[in-house]
Design a protein around this motif. Structure first.
Motif, mmCIF file in Angstrom:
data_model
loop_
_atom_site.group_PDB
_atom_site.id
_atom_site.type_symbol
_atom_site.label_atom_id
_atom_site.label_comp_id
_atom_site.label_asym_id
_atom_site.label_seq_id
_atom_site.Cartn_x
_atom_site.Cartn_y
_atom_site.Cartn_z
ATOM 1 N N GLU A 30 0.817 -1.205 0.000
ATOM 2 C CA GLU A 30 0.000 0.000 0.000
ATOM 3 C C GLU A 30 0.852 1.257 0.000
ATOM 4 O OE1 GLU A 30 -2.772 -0.077 3.191
ATOM 5 O OE2 GLU A 30 -3.895 -1.791 2.397
ATOM 6 N N LYS A 31 2.081 1.163 0.490
ATOM 7 C CA LYS A 31 2.985 2.308 0.499
ATOM 8 C C LYS A 31 4.425 1.821 0.484
ATOM 9 C CE LYS A 31 2.433 2.707 5.521
ATOM 10 N NZ LYS A 31 2.014 3.616 6.628
ATOM 11 N N ILE A 32 5.312 2.727 0.087
ATOM 12 C CA ILE A 32 6.723 2.383 0.002
ATOM 13 C C ILE A 32 7.538 3.563 0.522
ATOM 14 C CG2 ILE A 32 6.891 3.200 -2.390
ATOM 15 C CD1 ILE A 32 8.956 1.010 -2.891
ATOM 16 N N ALA A 33 8.532 3.279 1.345
ATOM 17 C CA ALA A 33 9.392 4.331 1.869
ATOM 18 C C ALA A 33 10.276 4.866 0.749
ATOM 19 C CB ALA A 33 10.248 3.794 3.009
ATOM 20 N N LEU A 34 10.551 6.149 0.792
ATOM 21 C CA LEU A 34 11.396 6.755 -0.236
ATOM 22 C C LEU A 34 12.759 6.084 -0.280
ATOM 23 C CD1 LEU A 34 11.665 9.001 -2.376
ATOM 24 C CD2 LEU A 34 12.510 10.502 -0.549
ATOM 25 N N SER A 35 13.244 5.622 0.866
ATOM 26 C CA SER A 35 14.551 4.963 0.908
ATOM 27 C C SER A 35 14.586 3.697 0.072
ATOM 28 C CB SER A 35 14.933 4.623 2.364
ATOM 29 O OG SER A 35 13.951 3.770 2.940
ATOM 30 N N LYS A 36 13.432 3.071 -0.170
ATOM 31 C CA LYS A 36 13.375 1.850 -0.982
ATOM 32 C C LYS A 36 13.607 2.143 -2.467
ATOM 33 C CE LYS A 36 12.315 -1.008 2.376
ATOM 34 N NZ LYS A 36 13.237 -2.102 2.799
ATOM 35 N N LEU A 37 13.559 3.410 -2.839
ATOM 36 C CA LEU A 37 13.818 3.766 -4.232
ATOM 37 C C LEU A 37 15.302 4.008 -4.484
ATOM 38 C CD1 LEU A 37 10.872 6.235 -5.014
ATOM 39 C CD2 LEU A 37 10.888 3.734 -4.873
ATOM 40 N N ARG A 38 16.116 3.814 -3.461
ATOM 41 C CA ARG A 38 17.559 4.016 -3.571
ATOM 42 C C ARG A 38 18.134 3.237 -4.760
ATOM 43 N NH1 ARG A 38 21.237 5.290 0.543
ATOM 44 N NH2 ARG A 38 19.479 5.084 2.001
ATOM 45 N N ASN A 39 18.698 4.002 -5.684
ATOM 46 C CA ASN A 39 19.390 3.435 -6.855
ATOM 47 C C ASN A 39 18.483 2.660 -7.813
ATOM 48 O OD1 ASN A 39 21.957 4.474 -6.192
ATOM 49 N ND2 ASN A 39 22.279 2.809 -4.717
ATOM 50 N N ARG A 40 17.173 2.722 -7.629
ATOM 51 C CA ARG A 40 16.288 2.123 -8.634
ATOM 52 C C ARG A 40 16.285 3.017 -9.878
ATOM 53 N NH1 ARG A 40 11.748 -1.477 -6.999
ATOM 54 N NH2 ARG A 40 12.087 -2.098 -4.822
ATOM 55 N N PRO A 41 16.345 2.453 -11.073
ATOM 56 C CA PRO A 41 16.321 3.299 -12.285
ATOM 57 C C PRO A 41 14.957 3.967 -12.454
ATOM 58 C CG PRO A 41 16.180 0.964 -12.867
ATOM 59 C CD PRO A 41 16.455 1.021 -11.389
ATOM 60 N N LEU A 42 14.954 5.295 -12.468
ATOM 61 C CA LEU A 42 13.705 6.048 -12.561
ATOM 62 C C LEU A 42 13.665 6.866 -13.845
ATOM 63 C CD1 LEU A 42 13.349 7.453 -8.924
ATOM 64 C CD2 LEU A 42 12.122 5.504 -9.939
ATOM 65 N N ILE A 43 12.487 6.938 -14.432
ATOM 66 C CA ILE A 43 12.232 7.815 -15.573
ATOM 67 C C ILE A 43 11.552 9.055 -15.010
ATOM 68 C CG2 ILE A 43 11.095 8.045 -17.808
ATOM 69 C CD1 ILE A 43 11.002 4.919 -17.879
ATOM 70 N N LEU A 44 12.252 10.187 -15.045
ATOM 71 C CA LEU A 44 11.721 11.414 -14.465
ATOM 72 C C LEU A 44 11.839 12.559 -15.459
ATOM 73 C CD1 LEU A 44 13.205 11.330 -10.824
ATOM 74 C CD2 LEU A 44 10.872 10.798 -11.529
ATOM 75 N N PRO A 45 11.012 13.592 -15.294
ATOM 76 C CA PRO A 45 11.149 14.772 -16.163
ATOM 77 C C PRO A 45 12.428 15.526 -15.838
ATOM 78 C CG PRO A 45 9.520 15.158 -14.462
ATOM 79 C CD PRO A 45 9.878 13.713 -14.371
ATOM 80 N N SER A 46 12.862 16.358 -16.751
ATOM 81 C CA SER A 46 14.081 17.131 -16.547
ATOM 82 C C SER A 46 13.813 18.299 -15.601
ATOM 83 C CB SER A 46 14.606 17.649 -17.891
ATOM 84 O OG SER A 46 13.626 18.447 -18.533
ATOM 85 N N ARG A 47 14.883 18.820 -15.011
ATOM 86 C CA ARG A 47 14.749 20.022 -14.182
ATOM 87 C C ARG A 47 14.379 21.203 -15.070
ATOM 88 N NH1 ARG A 47 19.875 18.030 -12.507
ATOM 89 N NH2 ARG A 47 19.779 16.878 -10.560
ATOM 90 N N PRO A 48 13.575 22.181 -14.626
ATOM 91 C CA PRO A 48 13.052 22.361 -13.260
ATOM 92 C C PRO A 48 11.614 21.869 -13.087
ATOM 93 C CG PRO A 48 12.742 24.382 -14.477
ATOM 94 C CD PRO A 48 13.317 23.387 -15.461
#
Length: 307
Positions: free
Chosen positions: A179-197
């Protein structure tokens, strides 16, 4: 300087061509060019420069363009305000939408506006929060969604709802059922994110930096639709408000888990310029947006009432 000259100038800039602009305003190209030259002579500055790919603005042209948009918009608003006094809400209305707000609300806004107020010609323009705020400041749009309502002075905003951010991943990635995941569990997982800003990127990175959690961005993509397709294809995971992928989650094509420790959220606002008179069309669209936002909050799908 008159309104016709300003309108011709704006059309040339937008079309990047005298020929295309002349076709759009339905005048002969020599006549259009003559009016633009008269404008340059009156102002004593070169406004446009021809090059191999068409036409571009000079520094003086850029300065005039900002004022031209505002002047033409104000004339349209004056016309619309008078029209509003003699009938139901009608006329053009430009609404700036962010990519995630578009996925969340745009379809329903268009459907309800078309059904209830067929006289309103709705124009949806997509951009980042910062783009929307700039367009409001320049008078290019009437209303806009934003997550950063203080980016530009003179803009008023109303909080619509609070969105939680979710870890969005392909199905069967090992966290199904959580149901939820701690942010620390995303450590080094490959993420697709938008560019800054981009706001989502900045929120995730700020929360990670505060807790010394390394975030691995494997790919930068600013289009929410493309991010969704890449995650469905198994290329990686992402972080988004669930509203951007709700249909895919409900159909079982994607998996979504709310991020906790810390909870990361943001507030969606509806904004407008305090310097522009609000038309009847804008008022009824505001009402539609607020009712749709309330429906999202009542659905319980990761949306909360803003204070």
């Amino acid at each position: 300087m008159d309104v016709r000259q300003l309108r011709y100038f704006v059309e040339v800039v937008q079309a990047k061509s005298f020929t295309k602009a002349a076709e759009r305003v339905r005048v002969a190209q020599p006549a259009l060019g003559f009016q633009v030259r008269k404008l340059e002579e009156e102002l004593g500055s070169k406004l446009l420069v021809r090059h191999s790919r068409g036409v571009r603005t000079t520094e003086a042209g850029d300065a005039l363009l900002k004022h031209a948009h505002a002047i033409l918009r104000q004339i349209e608003l004056a016309k619309q305000e008078v029209i509003d006094l003699a009938g139901p809400p009608r006329g053009p209305l430009a609404l700036g939408v962010t990519p995630t707000a578009s996925a969340l609300l745009s379809t329903r806004i268009v459907q309800q506006c078309s059904a209830a107020f067929p006289g309103i010609a709705l124009n949806l323009v997509e951009g980042l929060s910062e783009d929307v705020m700039q367009w409001l400041d320049e008078g290019r749009i009437d209303l806009g969604f934003t997550y950063n309502p203080t980016a530009v002075k003179g803009i008023e905003a109303r909080a619509l709802l609070i969105e939680d951010l979710y870890y969005i991943s392909p199905v069967n990635d090992g966290i199904d059922g959580a149901e939820k995941i701690a942010l620390s569990k995303l450590r080094n997982r490959p993420l697709i994110l938008p560019s800054r800003p981009h706001g989502t990127r900045m929120l995730v990175e700020r929360a990670a930096e505060q807790r010394d959690i390394p975030i691995r961005v494997s790919c930068e993509v600013d289009s929410v639709a493309t991010v969704r397709e890449l995650v469905e294809a198994g290329v990686g995971a992402t972080v988004l408000p669930i509203g951007a992928v709700l249909d895919a989650v409900r159909s079982g094509r994607l998996h979504a888990v709310r991020i906790s420790r810390p909870r990361i959220s943001r507030t969606l606002h509806l904004a407008w310029s305090s310097r522009s008179a609000q038309t009847n069309a804008a008022a009824v669209v505001c009402d539609i947006v607020e009712k749709l936002a309330e429906e999202r909050i009542e659905s319980g799908d990761g949306f909360w009432r803003a204070p």
